[in-house]
Design a protein around this motif. Structure first.
Motif, mmCIF file in Angstrom:
data_model
loop_
_atom_site.group_PDB
_atom_site.id
_atom_site.type_symbol
_atom_site.label_atom_id
_atom_site.label_comp_id
_atom_site.label_asym_id
_atom_site.label_seq_id
_atom_site.Cartn_x
_atom_site.Cartn_y
_atom_site.Cartn_z
ATOM 1 N N ARG A 130 39.958 73.953 -66.739
ATOM 2 C CA ARG A 130 40.967 74.735 -66.024
ATOM 3 C C ARG A 130 40.695 74.701 -64.515
ATOM 4 O O ARG A 130 41.626 74.567 -63.713
ATOM 5 C CB ARG A 130 40.961 76.171 -66.551
ATOM 6 C CG ARG A 130 42.125 77.015 -66.100
ATOM 7 C CD ARG A 130 42.128 78.317 -66.891
ATOM 8 N NE ARG A 130 43.259 79.141 -66.549
ATOM 9 C CZ ARG A 130 43.806 80.027 -67.365
ATOM 10 N NH1 ARG A 130 43.321 80.191 -68.584
ATOM 11 N NH2 ARG A 130 44.830 80.752 -66.978
ATOM 12 N N THR A 184 28.329 81.773 -75.929
ATOM 13 C CA THR A 184 29.546 81.164 -75.400
ATOM 14 C C THR A 184 29.269 79.859 -74.665
ATOM 15 O O THR A 184 30.106 78.956 -74.639
ATOM 16 C CB THR A 184 30.255 82.155 -74.439
ATOM 17 O OG1 THR A 184 30.553 83.358 -75.155
ATOM 18 C CG2 THR A 184 31.533 81.580 -73.866
ATOM 19 N N ASN A 225 38.474 93.608 -65.654
ATOM 20 C CA ASN A 225 37.361 92.800 -66.163
ATOM 21 C C ASN A 225 36.026 93.462 -65.839
ATOM 22 O O ASN A 225 35.126 93.515 -66.684
ATOM 23 C CB ASN A 225 37.377 91.394 -65.557
ATOM 24 C CG ASN A 225 38.445 90.497 -66.131
ATOM 25 O OD1 ASN A 225 39.286 90.930 -66.911
ATOM 26 N ND2 ASN A 225 38.447 89.252 -65.723
ATOM 27 N N ARG A 262 39.627 86.182 -68.942
ATOM 28 C CA ARG A 262 39.093 85.271 -67.931
ATOM 29 C C ARG A 262 40.165 84.439 -67.236
ATOM 30 O O ARG A 262 39.931 83.907 -66.159
ATOM 31 C CB ARG A 262 38.062 84.339 -68.570
ATOM 32 C CG ARG A 262 36.748 85.016 -68.881
ATOM 33 C CD ARG A 262 35.727 84.002 -69.395
ATOM 34 N NE ARG A 262 34.487 84.653 -69.716
ATOM 35 C CZ ARG A 262 34.170 85.130 -70.917
ATOM 36 N NH1 ARG A 262 35.028 85.015 -71.917
ATOM 37 N NH2 ARG A 262 33.008 85.706 -71.127
ATOM 38 N N GLY A 263 41.338 84.298 -67.841
ATOM 39 C CA GLY A 263 42.394 83.451 -67.284
ATOM 40 C C GLY A 263 42.727 83.727 -65.827
ATOM 41 O O GLY A 263 42.638 82.819 -64.979
ATOM 42 N N LYS A 282 32.423 77.757 -70.711
ATOM 43 C CA LYS A 282 33.062 76.857 -71.677
ATOM 44 C C LYS A 282 33.657 75.640 -70.977
ATOM 45 O O LYS A 282 34.096 75.708 -69.834
ATOM 46 C CB LYS A 282 34.193 77.580 -72.412
ATOM 47 C CG LYS A 282 33.748 78.609 -73.413
ATOM 48 C CD LYS A 282 34.959 79.159 -74.152
ATOM 49 C CE LYS A 282 34.587 80.182 -75.197
ATOM 50 N NZ LYS A 282 35.797 80.669 -75.897
ATOM 51 N N THR A 309 37.255 88.315 -73.000
ATOM 52 C CA THR A 309 37.913 87.330 -73.852
ATOM 53 C C THR A 309 38.409 86.185 -72.964
ATOM 54 O O THR A 309 38.440 86.300 -71.731
ATOM 55 C CB THR A 309 39.122 87.951 -74.571
ATOM 56 O OG1 THR A 309 40.095 88.325 -73.575
ATOM 57 C CG2 THR A 309 38.720 89.177 -75.393
ATOM 58 N N ASP A 310 38.824 85.097 -73.599
ATOM 59 C CA ASP A 310 39.408 83.992 -72.843
ATOM 60 C C ASP A 310 40.634 84.480 -72.070
ATOM 61 O O ASP A 310 40.867 84.067 -70.940
ATOM 62 C CB ASP A 310 39.793 82.845 -73.765
ATOM 63 C CG ASP A 310 38.584 82.081 -74.270
ATOM 64 O OD1 ASP A 310 37.459 82.319 -73.782
ATOM 65 O OD2 ASP A 310 38.761 81.226 -75.165
ATOM 66 N N GLU A 311 41.410 85.371 -72.696
ATOM 67 C CA GLU A 311 42.597 85.918 -72.032
ATOM 68 C C GLU A 311 42.206 86.706 -70.780
ATOM 69 O O GLU A 311 42.856 86.603 -69.740
ATOM 70 C CB GLU A 311 43.369 86.814 -72.997
ATOM 71 C CG GLU A 311 44.691 87.315 -72.443
ATOM 72 C CD GLU A 311 45.476 88.136 -73.465
ATOM 73 O OE1 GLU A 311 46.108 89.112 -73.039
ATOM 74 O OE2 GLU A 311 45.434 87.803 -74.658
ATOM 75 N N SER A 360 36.476 74.414 -71.622
ATOM 76 C CA SER A 360 37.883 74.703 -71.317
ATOM 77 C C SER A 360 38.019 75.438 -69.979
ATOM 78 O O SER A 360 38.998 75.232 -69.257
ATOM 79 C CB SER A 360 38.534 75.508 -72.444
ATOM 80 O OG SER A 360 37.903 76.765 -72.605
ATOM 81 N N TYR A 361 37.052 76.278 -69.631
ATOM 82 C CA TYR A 361 37.096 76.970 -68.336
ATOM 83 C C TYR A 361 36.909 75.962 -67.204
ATOM 84 O O TYR A 361 37.586 76.033 -66.180
ATOM 85 C CB TYR A 361 36.001 78.032 -68.220
ATOM 86 C CG TYR A 361 35.958 79.086 -69.296
ATOM 87 C CD1 TYR A 361 37.028 79.318 -70.162
ATOM 88 C CD2 TYR A 361 34.826 79.860 -69.449
ATOM 89 C CE1 TYR A 361 36.958 80.286 -71.148
ATOM 90 C CE2 TYR A 361 34.754 80.840 -70.427
ATOM 91 C CZ TYR A 361 35.817 81.052 -71.279
ATOM 92 O OH TYR A 361 35.737 82.014 -72.243
#
Length: 172
Positions: free
Chosen positions: A91, A134, A43, A58-59, A85, A54-56, A87-88
């Motif tokens: 999570r 974002t 990253n 950041r997972g 986001k 990407t979101d992937e 969604s983050y």
């Protein structure tokens, strides 16, 4: 805040998460964790090259921060994490229910100016536009506060501490 919560200091790059986070942790008497330290090397390499994550990507980073926050549940702590986001943030909340967010906000020109004067940080100013694109600000049903980043670090920290103290009892 009367009980020890984990506070996530969030916002776009250049808002001062790494400056305000430790100051807020000291003010609250809890440990601080630097969110950038949770990034996998891949990253950091991407961002250093000017490529947005990407979101992937950041997972694993979000999961590592969530694990740290979960381990601090009931003890309190402050961690920096852009958490741009919803969604983050969801999570992070799933990993550590009860986290509270401090969203550092400010004028784009001020933030860009501060970014341009940073030394030794991997995030280039060129990625600021993607950060703002974002960004999904905190929603009314999310436990947290917005704090303007104009002024000096101590002033911003005090604003954040006072805003956290004013959160409804259901959050505290």
């Amino acid at each position: 805040m009367n009980t020890p919560h984990v506070v996530v200091v969030m916002g776009v790059a250049g808002t001062g998460k790494t400056t305000i986070g430790p100051l807020l942790a000291a003010r609250l008497g809890v440990p601080y964790a630097e969110g950038d330290d949770f990034h996998p090397q891949a990253n950091i390499a991407k961002m250093s090259a000017g490529t947005p994550l990407t979101d992937e990507d950041r997972g694993p980073w979000l999961d590592a921060i969530g694990e740290w926050a979960h381990g601090r549940a009931g003890l309190g702590g402050v961690v920096s994490c852009s958490a741009l986001k919803r969604s983050y943030r969801d999570r992070l909340r799933a990993a550590a229910p009860g986290v509270v967010f401090v969203h550092l906000t400010g004028d784009r020109a001020l933030i860009e100016d501060r970014m341009s004067h940073r030394q030794g940080h991997f995030m280039p100013t060129a990625l600021l536009d993607s950060q703002f694109a974002t960004l999904q600000p905190l929603e009314a049903d999310e436990a947290g506060v917005g704090v303007d980043v104009s002024g000096g670090p101590q002033e911003i920290t005090e604003r954040a501490a006072l805003a956290l103290a004013d959160l409804p009892e259901t959050v505290q």
